[in-house]
Write an enzyme that holds these catalytic residues in place. Sequence first.
Site, PDB file in Angstrom:
ATOM      1  N   ARG A 178      52.207  29.942  56.602  1.00 44.29           N
ATOM      2  CA  ARG A 178      51.886  31.286  57.100  1.00 44.29           C
ATOM      3  C   ARG A 178      53.124  32.152  57.301  1.00 44.29           C
ATOM      4  O   ARG A 178      53.007  33.341  57.577  1.00 44.29           O
ATOM      5  CB  ARG A 178      51.132  31.184  58.429  1.00 44.29           C
ATOM      6  CG  ARG A 178      49.868  30.374  58.349  1.00 44.29           C
ATOM      7  CD  ARG A 178      49.198  30.330  59.687  1.00 44.29           C
ATOM      8  NE  ARG A 178      48.662  31.632  60.018  1.00 44.29           N
ATOM      9  CZ  ARG A 178      47.453  32.053  59.673  1.00 44.29           C
ATOM     10  NH1 ARG A 178      46.660  31.258  59.000  1.00 44.29           N
ATOM     11  NH2 ARG A 178      47.037  33.247  59.989  1.00 44.29           N
ATOM     12  N   TRP A 198      56.604  35.428  59.913  1.00 43.18           N
ATOM     13  CA  TRP A 198      56.708  36.203  58.668  1.00 43.18           C
ATOM     14  C   TRP A 198      56.985  37.623  59.132  1.00 43.18           C
ATOM     15  O   TRP A 198      56.122  38.282  59.708  1.00 43.18           O
ATOM     16  CB  TRP A 198      55.392  36.113  57.887  1.00 43.18           C
ATOM     17  CG  TRP A 198      55.470  36.728  56.528  1.00 43.18           C
ATOM     18  CD1 TRP A 198      55.830  36.119  55.363  1.00 43.18           C
ATOM     19  CD2 TRP A 198      55.168  38.094  56.179  1.00 43.18           C
ATOM     20  NE1 TRP A 198      55.778  37.011  54.320  1.00 43.18           N
ATOM     21  CE2 TRP A 198      55.381  38.237  54.797  1.00 43.18           C
ATOM     22  CE3 TRP A 198      54.759  39.207  56.903  1.00 43.18           C
ATOM     23  CZ2 TRP A 198      55.186  39.433  54.109  1.00 43.18           C
ATOM     24  CZ3 TRP A 198      54.573  40.406  56.231  1.00 43.18           C
ATOM     25  CH2 TRP A 198      54.779  40.507  54.844  1.00 43.18           C
ATOM     26  N   GLU A 216      55.879  34.497  41.371  1.00 42.32           N
ATOM     27  CA  GLU A 216      55.904  34.171  42.800  1.00 42.32           C
ATOM     28  C   GLU A 216      56.675  32.889  43.109  1.00 42.32           C
ATOM     29  O   GLU A 216      57.300  32.798  44.151  1.00 42.32           O
ATOM     30  CB  GLU A 216      54.509  34.167  43.439  1.00 42.32           C
ATOM     31  CG  GLU A 216      53.559  33.136  42.959  1.00 42.32           C
ATOM     32  CD  GLU A 216      52.164  33.291  43.582  1.00 42.32           C
ATOM     33  OE1 GLU A 216      52.035  33.832  44.680  1.00 42.32           O
ATOM     34  OE2 GLU A 216      51.196  32.842  42.944  1.00 42.32           O
ATOM     35  N   HIS A 274      51.198  49.841  23.241  1.00 42.40           N
ATOM     36  CA  HIS A 274      51.281  51.129  23.944  1.00 42.40           C
ATOM     37  C   HIS A 274      52.454  51.150  24.927  1.00 42.40           C
ATOM     38  O   HIS A 274      52.445  51.911  25.886  1.00 42.40           O
ATOM     39  CB  HIS A 274      49.960  51.402  24.671  1.00 42.40           C
ATOM     40  CG  HIS A 274      48.800  51.471  23.734  1.00 42.40           C
ATOM     41  ND1 HIS A 274      48.498  52.601  23.010  1.00 42.40           N
ATOM     42  CD2 HIS A 274      47.904  50.535  23.346  1.00 42.40           C
ATOM     43  CE1 HIS A 274      47.446  52.367  22.236  1.00 42.40           C
ATOM     44  NE2 HIS A 274      47.071  51.108  22.422  1.00 42.40           N
ATOM     45  N   GLU A 290      47.241  36.254  35.756  1.00 36.39           N
ATOM     46  CA  GLU A 290      47.385  35.156  36.713  1.00 36.39           C
ATOM     47  C   GLU A 290      48.597  34.284  36.359  1.00 36.39           C
ATOM     48  O   GLU A 290      49.359  33.871  37.239  1.00 36.39           O
ATOM     49  CB  GLU A 290      46.086  34.348  36.760  1.00 36.39           C
ATOM     50  CG  GLU A 290      46.110  33.103  37.626  1.00 36.39           C
ATOM     51  CD  GLU A 290      46.404  33.351  39.099  1.00 36.39           C
ATOM     52  OE1 GLU A 290      46.460  34.508  39.540  1.00 36.39           O
ATOM     53  OE2 GLU A 290      46.609  32.352  39.811  1.00 36.39           O
ATOM     54  N   LYS A 322      50.883  32.458  52.933  1.00 30.61           N
ATOM     55  CA  LYS A 322      49.628  32.042  52.295  1.00 30.61           C
ATOM     56  C   LYS A 322      48.470  32.960  52.655  1.00 30.61           C
ATOM     57  O   LYS A 322      47.690  33.339  51.789  1.00 30.61           O
ATOM     58  CB  LYS A 322      49.327  30.602  52.714  1.00 30.61           C
ATOM     59  CG  LYS A 322      48.057  30.040  52.124  1.00 30.61           C
ATOM     60  CD  LYS A 322      48.274  29.585  50.707  1.00 30.61           C
ATOM     61  CE  LYS A 322      47.021  29.073  50.052  1.00 30.61           C
ATOM     62  NZ  LYS A 322      47.110  29.197  48.598  1.00 30.61           N
ATOM     63  N   ASN A 367      50.772  36.945  66.376  1.00 31.03           N
ATOM     64  CA  ASN A 367      50.559  37.205  64.947  1.00 31.03           C
ATOM     65  C   ASN A 367      49.761  38.488  64.868  1.00 31.03           C
ATOM     66  O   ASN A 367      48.746  38.625  65.547  1.00 31.03           O
ATOM     67  CB  ASN A 367      49.776  36.031  64.334  1.00 31.03           C
ATOM     68  CG  ASN A 367      49.268  36.341  62.936  1.00 31.03           C
ATOM     69  OD1 ASN A 367      49.853  37.155  62.228  1.00 31.03           O
ATOM     70  ND2 ASN A 367      48.187  35.687  62.553  1.00 31.03           N
ATOM     71  N   GLY A 368      50.221  39.438  64.034  1.00 30.48           N
ATOM     72  CA  GLY A 368      49.511  40.709  63.909  1.00 30.48           C
ATOM     73  C   GLY A 368      50.491  41.851  64.023  1.00 30.48           C
ATOM     74  O   GLY A 368      51.715  41.655  63.948  1.00 30.48           O
ATOM     75  N   LYS A 421      51.797  33.640  38.781  1.00 29.90           N
ATOM     76  CA  LYS A 421      52.272  32.308  39.182  1.00 29.90           C
ATOM     77  C   LYS A 421      53.764  32.203  38.920  1.00 29.90           C
ATOM     78  O   LYS A 421      54.524  31.731  39.756  1.00 29.90           O
ATOM     79  CB  LYS A 421      51.560  31.185  38.399  1.00 29.90           C
ATOM     80  CG  LYS A 421      50.122  30.899  38.743  1.00 29.90           C
ATOM     81  CD  LYS A 421      49.896  30.317  40.115  1.00 29.90           C
ATOM     82  CE  LYS A 421      49.698  31.387  41.116  1.00 29.90           C
ATOM     83  NZ  LYS A 421      48.397  31.703  41.600  1.00 29.90           N
ATOM     84  N   CYS A 467      52.411  34.536  59.978  1.00 31.17           N
ATOM     85  CA  CYS A 467      52.833  34.002  61.265  1.00 31.17           C
ATOM     86  C   CYS A 467      51.842  32.929  61.703  1.00 31.17           C
ATOM     87  O   CYS A 467      50.632  33.106  61.571  1.00 31.17           O
ATOM     88  CB  CYS A 467      52.921  35.048  62.360  1.00 31.17           C
ATOM     89  SG  CYS A 467      54.115  36.330  62.030  1.00 31.17           S
TER      90      CYS A 467
HETATM   91  C1  F6R Z   1      48.835  34.022  44.739  1.00 39.08           C
HETATM   92  C2  F6R Z   1      48.055  34.034  45.949  1.00 39.08           C
HETATM   93  C3  F6R Z   1      47.690  35.353  46.529  1.00 39.08           C
HETATM   94  C4  F6R Z   1      46.276  35.310  47.117  1.00 39.08           C
HETATM   95  C5  F6R Z   1      45.963  36.622  47.851  1.00 39.08           C
HETATM   96  C6  F6R Z   1      44.545  36.653  48.369  1.00 39.08           C
HETATM   97  O1  F6R Z   1      49.075  32.730  44.288  1.00 39.08           O
HETATM   98  O2  F6R Z   1      47.721  33.013  46.499  1.00 39.08           O
HETATM   99  O3  F6R Z   1      47.814  36.379  45.604  1.00 39.08           O
HETATM  100  O4  F6R Z   1      45.368  35.091  46.082  1.00 39.08           O
HETATM  101  O5  F6R Z   1      46.845  36.785  48.915  1.00 39.08           O
HETATM  102  O6  F6R Z   1      44.315  35.631  49.267  1.00 39.08           O
HETATM  103  P1  F6R Z   1      42.863  35.139  49.620  1.00 39.08           P
HETATM  104  O7  F6R Z   1      42.249  34.603  48.383  1.00 39.08           O
HETATM  105  O8  F6R Z   1      43.076  34.089  50.657  1.00 39.08           O
HETATM  106  O9  F6R Z   1      42.120  36.335  50.138  1.00 39.08           O
END
Ligand code: F6R
Length: 608
Positions: free
Chosen positions: A27, A73, A488, A504, A481, A603, A99-100, A485, A2
């Site tokens: 956000r 969000w 997501e 396994h 990772e 984000k 937000n929260g 990517k 948010c």
């Molecule tokens: C994936 C991504 C998330 C963040 C996670 C932690 O691409 O961006 O998995 O890595 O939400 O966020 P931070 O690093 O901001 O604590």
Amino acid sequence: MCGIVGYLGKKDALPLVVDGLKYLEYRGYDSAGVAVHTGSKIEIVKAVGKIQDLERKLKNPPKGRCAIGHTRWATHGRPSLENCHPHQSSSAKIALVHNGIIENYNVLRTQLQEEGVVFQSETDTEVLAQLIGKYYVDDLAEAVLQALREVEGTFAIAVMAQDKPSEIVAAKRAAPLCIGVGRDENFIGSDALAFIKHTNKVVYLKDNEAAVLTAKSVLVRNLRGKKVNPKTQTLSLDPASIEKGEYPHYMLKEIYEQPHAVQDTLDGRISPQNDEVIFRELEKHREYLSNINKVFIVACGTSWHAGLVAEYLLERYARLSVEVDYAAEFRYRYPVLDKKTLVLTISQSGETADTIAAIGEAQSLGAKVLSIVNVPSSTIARNSNMVIYTYAGREIGVASTKAFTTQLVVLSLLTVYLGLLRHTLPADQATVMLHDLKCVPIEISKIFTEVDNIKRIAKAFYRHSNALYLGRGVGFPIALEGALKLKEISYIHAEGYSAAEMKHGPIALIDENMPTVVLAFKGRRYEKILGNIMEVKARKGKLIAVASASNDDITRVANEVIRIPDATEGISAILAVVPLQILAYYIAVEKGCPVDQPRNLAKSVTVE
Ligand code: F6R
């Protein structure tokens, strides 16, 4: 999660608030709304969907010099017009964005209903709007403080009152909120990005503080009503750096920024002779760091993957026992820590709720916390005992790219730093490692020559609905990772595994419809990886290999090969993630996915 924006001043408030919301859309983007004080009343416009959908509803925009806005969000209640912010009290006297999560909202809601309040939404936020409405007579700040004293949970809020056309009250607890201080105008933002084009003078509210804003003043109090002297900081964030420029998506821009971001992160941190890591920020903690006997790495998502890479590096070169945990697990699992344990947290945003809570937990158990953070002035940076910044610049695309590579660079530097400090890493080996790290920016640039090849592979594979990513050693977290990517941003189901683990269980999935991306770079596990590749091939699996430039034998076994420059294993891990980011990006583009704003994601995850 948010985004909140507010404006008070001489200008038309709505365009400024809507523009600010666009910068905060990372956000949350399932609905958005604004409240504008026209001088006589508060007008509210809301839309389900993105800010563009809100703009379409603003053909005859309300005019006024005071406005608040929100991009949502969803937590409590689906994305709908009723649940979209701003929320109002029944009397329509109060408008509020939040937000929260108000954790005791059910109790408060029932109490208010018993008093005759009729709720319009399913949200926890409306409870707060109604509670402030109940207490409001003529002092908005007082009503907000009174309501907040009854609230459990987390909040960042901005509140307006019908009969106060030139005042906004903002407050926060465990959710980010800052105030942009301008000349005869003031701004509110969940993030300074919302107003950085207009002012770089910023007050970061602390937890349990509330601010009363007019166009000319910002008065801060704590929730008990006591005056607080706010500290104004000047941010060096360049407004141009938050624009997409010629790129179609922030993610692509940020992928291409990696050589530069890594260079900024390295600058000034390696001595000219490559014999020393310069972490001035750790200078006064050297003695403590030379006496630690355990490292607990705590992070979420992509940052957690960086932590997994660090586990290999720190164990091998600094001979430290390392445990890596998700922040949400760590904070509730009764971890065994003491004064000799270093808790190392990693976070791009510095605002991830679980990581913040994990820091509190670690400190309460007597451990010191070193955090690797990208956003300066973030909560994690403020709450940690030691901070090392990555200098990736602002990362706006929801999928993390340049933050990850810069985290890996800092973690590699930290490994050498601790290895030298603890005398576990021979000086000549440290010099080679530091020399190699200095080459990372240029080596990443070379990978961009593979983009056409990767685009072609993306076109060939984007219709698949599953994928497997395999790696060994430091290649294993890179496989995780790469899979993250892909899922997501392209919504393709992807799993990352240690290649050795494949037998396994996951091998049962392999057939001609299950492409496997394999990290096959040079290192002491290369032969073993080749063995795993053969096992996939024997089961008709299609293979995409990310391989070192001189691994000639790979072309015989893999269907597709993406090259990275020859390097040591540790450096190869940093390099190998770049083609995986590019692959995920072009697959998502082929599928027509909204790359920068994937569904359901935000984000910064500021709720637990
Ligand atoms: C994936 C991504 C998330 C963040 C996670 C932690 O691409 O961006 O998995 O890595 O939400 O966020 P931070 O690093 O901001 O604590």
